[in-house]
Design a protein around this motif. Structure first.
Motif, PDB file in Angstrom:
ATOM      1  N   PRO A 194      38.733   1.656  21.966  1.00 25.82           N
ATOM      2  CA  PRO A 194      37.852   2.732  22.461  1.00 25.82           C
ATOM      3  C   PRO A 194      38.609   4.058  22.609  1.00 25.82           C
ATOM      4  O   PRO A 194      38.776   4.582  23.717  1.00 25.82           O
ATOM      5  N   ILE A 195      39.063   4.598  21.482  1.00 24.95           N
ATOM      6  CA  ILE A 195      39.848   5.830  21.506  1.00 24.95           C
ATOM      7  C   ILE A 195      38.962   6.966  22.007  1.00 24.95           C
ATOM      8  O   ILE A 195      37.911   7.247  21.404  1.00 24.95           O
ATOM      9  N   PRO A 196      39.324   7.644  23.094  1.00 32.35           N
ATOM     10  CA  PRO A 196      38.410   8.604  23.731  1.00 32.35           C
ATOM     11  C   PRO A 196      38.300   9.947  23.025  1.00 32.35           C
ATOM     12  O   PRO A 196      37.403  10.725  23.326  1.00 32.35           O
ATOM     13  N   VAL A 197      39.200  10.255  22.101  1.00 35.79           N
ATOM     14  CA  VAL A 197      39.148  11.549  21.412  1.00 35.79           C
ATOM     15  C   VAL A 197      39.082  11.309  19.909  1.00 35.79           C
ATOM     16  O   VAL A 197      39.660  10.355  19.384  1.00 35.79           O
ATOM     17  N   ASP A 198      38.353  12.190  19.222  1.00 38.91           N
ATOM     18  CA  ASP A 198      38.207  12.092  17.772  1.00 38.91           C
ATOM     19  C   ASP A 198      39.334  12.882  17.116  1.00 38.91           C
ATOM     20  O   ASP A 198      39.383  14.111  17.225  1.00 38.91           O
ATOM     21  N   VAL A 199      40.236  12.170  16.469  1.00 36.12           N
ATOM     22  CA  VAL A 199      41.393  12.823  15.851  1.00 36.12           C
ATOM     23  C   VAL A 199      41.477  12.422  14.384  1.00 36.12           C
ATOM     24  O   VAL A 199      41.026  11.344  13.999  1.00 36.12           O
ATOM     25  N   PRO A 200      42.037  13.287  13.536  1.00 33.98           N
ATOM     26  CA  PRO A 200      42.209  12.916  12.126  1.00 33.98           C
ATOM     27  C   PRO A 200      43.281  11.847  11.979  1.00 33.98           C
ATOM     28  O   PRO A 200      44.215  11.767  12.786  1.00 33.98           O
ATOM     29  N   TYR A 201      43.134  11.039  10.943  1.00 31.27           N
ATOM     30  CA  TYR A 201      44.145  10.024  10.681  1.00 31.27           C
ATOM     31  C   TYR A 201      45.432  10.728  10.285  1.00 31.27           C
ATOM     32  O   TYR A 201      45.420  11.639   9.451  1.00 31.27           O
ATOM     33  N   PRO A 202      46.584  10.345  10.865  1.00 28.72           N
ATOM     34  CA  PRO A 202      47.834  11.063  10.563  1.00 28.72           C
ATOM     35  C   PRO A 202      48.251  10.863   9.106  1.00 28.72           C
ATOM     36  O   PRO A 202      47.926   9.859   8.478  1.00 28.72           O
ATOM     37  N   THR A 203      48.971  11.836   8.590  1.00 29.58           N
ATOM     38  CA  THR A 203      49.447  11.791   7.212  1.00 29.58           C
ATOM     39  C   THR A 203      50.755  11.033   7.137  1.00 29.58           C
ATOM     40  O   THR A 203      51.690  11.301   7.898  1.00 29.58           O
TER      41      THR A 203
END
Length: 214
Positions: A194-203
């Motif tokens: 349940p990740i609370p923040v929407d973040v881009p997948y790391p490169t």
């Protein structure tokens, strides 16, 4: 010099040299700004610092004079303090290396699978964190140390998990990697975090790994 004179002299010294603004003893030296942590200090691709998981051997790689002085191939192996990771450092064909072999990875995998199964059956963990609603949640992951190091090397410039988790965005990105690439070690029901923040997948950086694990 009497005791009272000595005390007066020390009080004046403290105020003039160590407390130039003559603040009261209980005053805070912090400003209203939140303290900032520079993550570059812990990035291995920026030179970084000696940390518990890289040690002195990593610094040898950055010292050309010492590197050239240590002729010949050699190797040294020893267990970590928990005696579940064999750490081998050495030099082969003129190159230094560090290898980490964690011998309880499969045991951790089975433990995580059992935890997830129990959580999906509604069995709560009394040691789990408390959610925002005040109810027990579930442990998020049970990740072997060598895999945490590998993720740090591949995606975060060699930063250790202890540094990554201090930053909300980096922490969320780390969890996304675990959820996608190392799902066997996700303890949460359904293998979804349940990740609370929407973040881009790391490169993935595609650079030389700083450390080798399993």
């Amino acid at each position: 010099m009497t005791r009272s004179v000595i005390n007066t002299h020390m009080n004046n010294l403290n105020q003039s040299e160590f407390n130039p603004n003559n603040l009261p003893p209980d005053a805070s030296w912090l400003t209203d700004d939140d303290p900032q942590f520079d993550t570059d200090y812990a990035r291995q691709d920026h030179g970084g610092m000696i940390t518990p998981h890289n040690g002195i051997a990593d610094k040898l790689l950055q010292n050309d004079h010492l590197y050239n002085a240590m002729k010949g191939d050699w190797t040294r192996s020893d267990w970590n303090s928990s005696r579940n990771i064999m750490i081998t450092t050495g030099r082969e064909d003129g190159k230094f290396y560090i290898k980490r072999e964690q011998h309880n990875v499969e045991a951790v995998r089975r433990r995580c699978a059992a935890y997830r199964k129990a959580s999906e059956q509604g069995i709560h963990d009394p040691m789990a964190p408390i959610g925002e609603d005040g109810r027990l949640t579930y442990k998020w992951m049970d990740l072997p140390e060598v895999l945490a190091i590998r993720i740090g090397d591949d995606y975060f410039g060699g930063m250790p998990w202890s540094t990554i988790k201090r930053d909300r965005t980096l922490k969320a990105q780390f969890y996304r990697v675990v959820e996608r690439e190392y799902n066997d070690f996700v303890c949460h029901p359904g293998g979804r975090l349940p990740i609370p923040v929407d973040v881009p997948y790391p490169t993935k950086r595609g650079q030389v790994r700083f450390f080798k694990g399993i």
